[in-house]
Design a protein around this motif. Structure first.
Motif, PDB file in Angstrom:
ATOM      1  N   THR A   1       0.834  -1.204   0.000  1.00 41.17           N
ATOM      2  CA  THR A   1       0.000   0.000   0.000  1.00 41.17           C
ATOM      3  C   THR A   1       0.872   1.259   0.000  1.00 41.17           C
ATOM      4  O   THR A   1       0.538   2.256  -0.658  1.00 41.17           O
TER       5      THR A   1
ATOM      6  N   GLU B   1      -7.302   0.233  -0.746  1.00 44.57           N
ATOM      7  CA  GLU B   1      -7.449  -0.836   0.239  1.00 44.57           C
ATOM      8  C   GLU B   1      -8.613  -0.476   1.161  1.00 44.57           C
ATOM      9  O   GLU B   1      -8.740   0.667   1.589  1.00 44.57           O
TER      10      GLU B   1
ATOM     11  N   ASP C   1      -5.830  -2.085  -4.918  1.00 42.19           N
ATOM     12  CA  ASP C   1      -5.157  -2.466  -3.677  1.00 42.19           C
ATOM     13  C   ASP C   1      -5.995  -3.503  -2.921  1.00 42.19           C
ATOM     14  O   ASP C   1      -7.000  -3.169  -2.295  1.00 42.19           O
ATOM     15  N   GLU C   2      -5.581  -4.750  -3.010  1.00 42.83           N
ATOM     16  CA  GLU C   2      -6.213  -5.888  -2.336  1.00 42.83           C
ATOM     17  C   GLU C   2      -7.724  -5.975  -2.541  1.00 42.83           C
ATOM     18  O   GLU C   2      -8.499  -5.934  -1.578  1.00 42.83           O
TER      19      GLU C   2
HETATM   20 MG   LIG Z   1      -1.911  -2.758   2.206  1.00 42.94          MG
END
Ligand SMILES: [Mg+2]
Ligand SMILES: Nc1ncnc2c1ncn2[C@@H]1O[C@H](COP(=O)(O)OP(=O)(O)OP(=O)(O)O)[C@@H](O)[C@H]1O
Length: 246
Positions: A53, A94, A170-171
Motif C-alpha cells: 500500500t 485498500e 489495492d487488495e
Molecule cells: Mg496494504
C-alpha cells in the motif's frame, strides 16, 4: 537496436526506480524498482506490512517518497495528487473507501469529478452499469447497504469513472468469501481483456497469478523475487511464501 529500445519504451506505462517511501520518520519501502507495460496486468504480491500500500500511495502522491516514478515517459514524482489523477492514474483503495451514505449513482458520479461533460458522464455510467449489472439494479440504494463484494465492485467502477490509463487495485479480494473473490478476479480479467493496464496488489497469490502477466514479490519493503507466473511457480519454497502456505 535503437528501434527496439524505442519500442520497449513506448510499451512502458509506469516505471518505478529506486523508490523509497516514508511514513513520518519510518521508511516503509527501501528502494524498489518495477515496470508496468501498457495493456498488461502486473501483480505486486506480499504479506501484511510488506509495503504494498505504501508503494501505491507513492504512485498516487499521497505518501512522501524519493526515487523516480515515470508515467508515460514523464517524471511525475513532483506532481500533486490531482495532477496524477488528471494524467490518468486511478486507484481502488485498500478497504474500498466508498461513501456509505451516498447512493451508488452518487459514488460513481464523484468518481468522474474531473469529467465536466454531463452527457459523457452519463454514457460512462451506463457503460459500467452494463459490466456491473448488480450496481445498476441498486443504483439509488445507499452504498453502505451493499455486500462486501458489491462494495468492491463499486470501488472499482468508481475508479474507472475517471477514465484512467492505469488502474491500481489495492487488495480487491480482502475479506471476501472465495466465491466472491473469484467473481472479482473474473471482472478484473474482463477489464484486462478490454485493454486496461492494471497494477494488482494482492495477498491472494494463487488468484493474482492466474491473471498477471508478470509479478513482483515484496517482503519487508523490498522486492525479493519477480517473474512470470510460470517462473515464480517453479520454486516450491517461493510459492509457499507467495500463497502463505508454509
Ligand atoms: Mg496494504
Ligand atoms: N500511516 C502510517 N504511519 C506509520 N507507519 C505506516 C503507515 N502506513 C504504513 N506504515 C508501515 O509501513 C509498513 C508497510 O505498510 P503497508 O501498509 O505499505 O504494507 P502492506 O504490504 O500494504 O500490508 P497489508 O497487506 O497489511 O495491507 C508497515 O510496517 C506499516 O506499519
Amino acid at each position: 537496436m535503437v528501434d527496439e529500445g524505442r519500442a520497449s519504451q513506448a510499451k512502458r506505462m509506469l516505471t518505478i526506480q529506486d523508490l523509497h517511501v516514508f511514513h513520518g520518520p519510518i521508511e516503509a519501502v527501501h528502494g524498489i524498482s518495477l515496470n508496468v507495460e501498457r495493456g498488461k496486468c502486473i501483480s505486486l504480491l506480499g504479506p501484511n506490512g510488506a509495503g504494498k500500500t505504501s508503494t501505491i500511495s507513492a504512485i498516487t502522491g499521497i505518501a512522501r517518497a524519493t526515487g523516480s516514478v515515470r508515467f508515460e515517459e514523464r517524471e511525475i514524482s513532483g506532481d500533486s495528487v490531482e495532477a496524477r489523477i488528471a494524467s490518468g492514474i486511478a486507484v481502488s483503495p485498500e478497504g474500498r473507501r466508498i461513501f456509505s451514505n451516498l447512493t451508488i449513482l452518487e459514488n460513481l458520479t464523484l468518481g468522474a469529478a474531473i469529467q465536466k461533460d454531463q452527457k459523457e458522464k452519463g454514457r460512462d455510467i451506463d457503460h459500467w452499469f452494463s459490466l456491473f449489472p448488480i450496481l445498476a439494479e441498486r443504483r439509488d440504494q445507499a452504498a453502505g447497504t451493499l455486500s462486501g463484494g458489491e462494495q468492491q465492485m463499486l470501488a472499482i467502477a468508481r475508479a474507472l469513472m475517471a477514465r484512467p490509463k492505469i488502474l491500481l487495485l489495492d487488495e480487491p479480494s480482502l475479506g471476501l468469501a472465495p466465491k466472491i473473490v473469484r467473481q472479482i478476479f473474473d471482472l478484473i480479467g474482463t477489464l484486462k481483456d478490454q485493454g486496461m493496464t492494471i497494477l494488482l496488489v494482492e495477498q491472494n497469490a494463487t488468484q493474482a497469478l492466474r491473471l498477471a502477466d508478470y509479478a513482483y514479490l515484496m517482503s519487508s519493503g523490498r522486492i525479493v523475487a519477480h517473474g512470470t507466473a510460470d517462473e515464480l511457480g517453479k520454486s516450491d519454497k517461493l510459492m509457499a511464501e507467495l500463497t502463505g502456505v508454509a
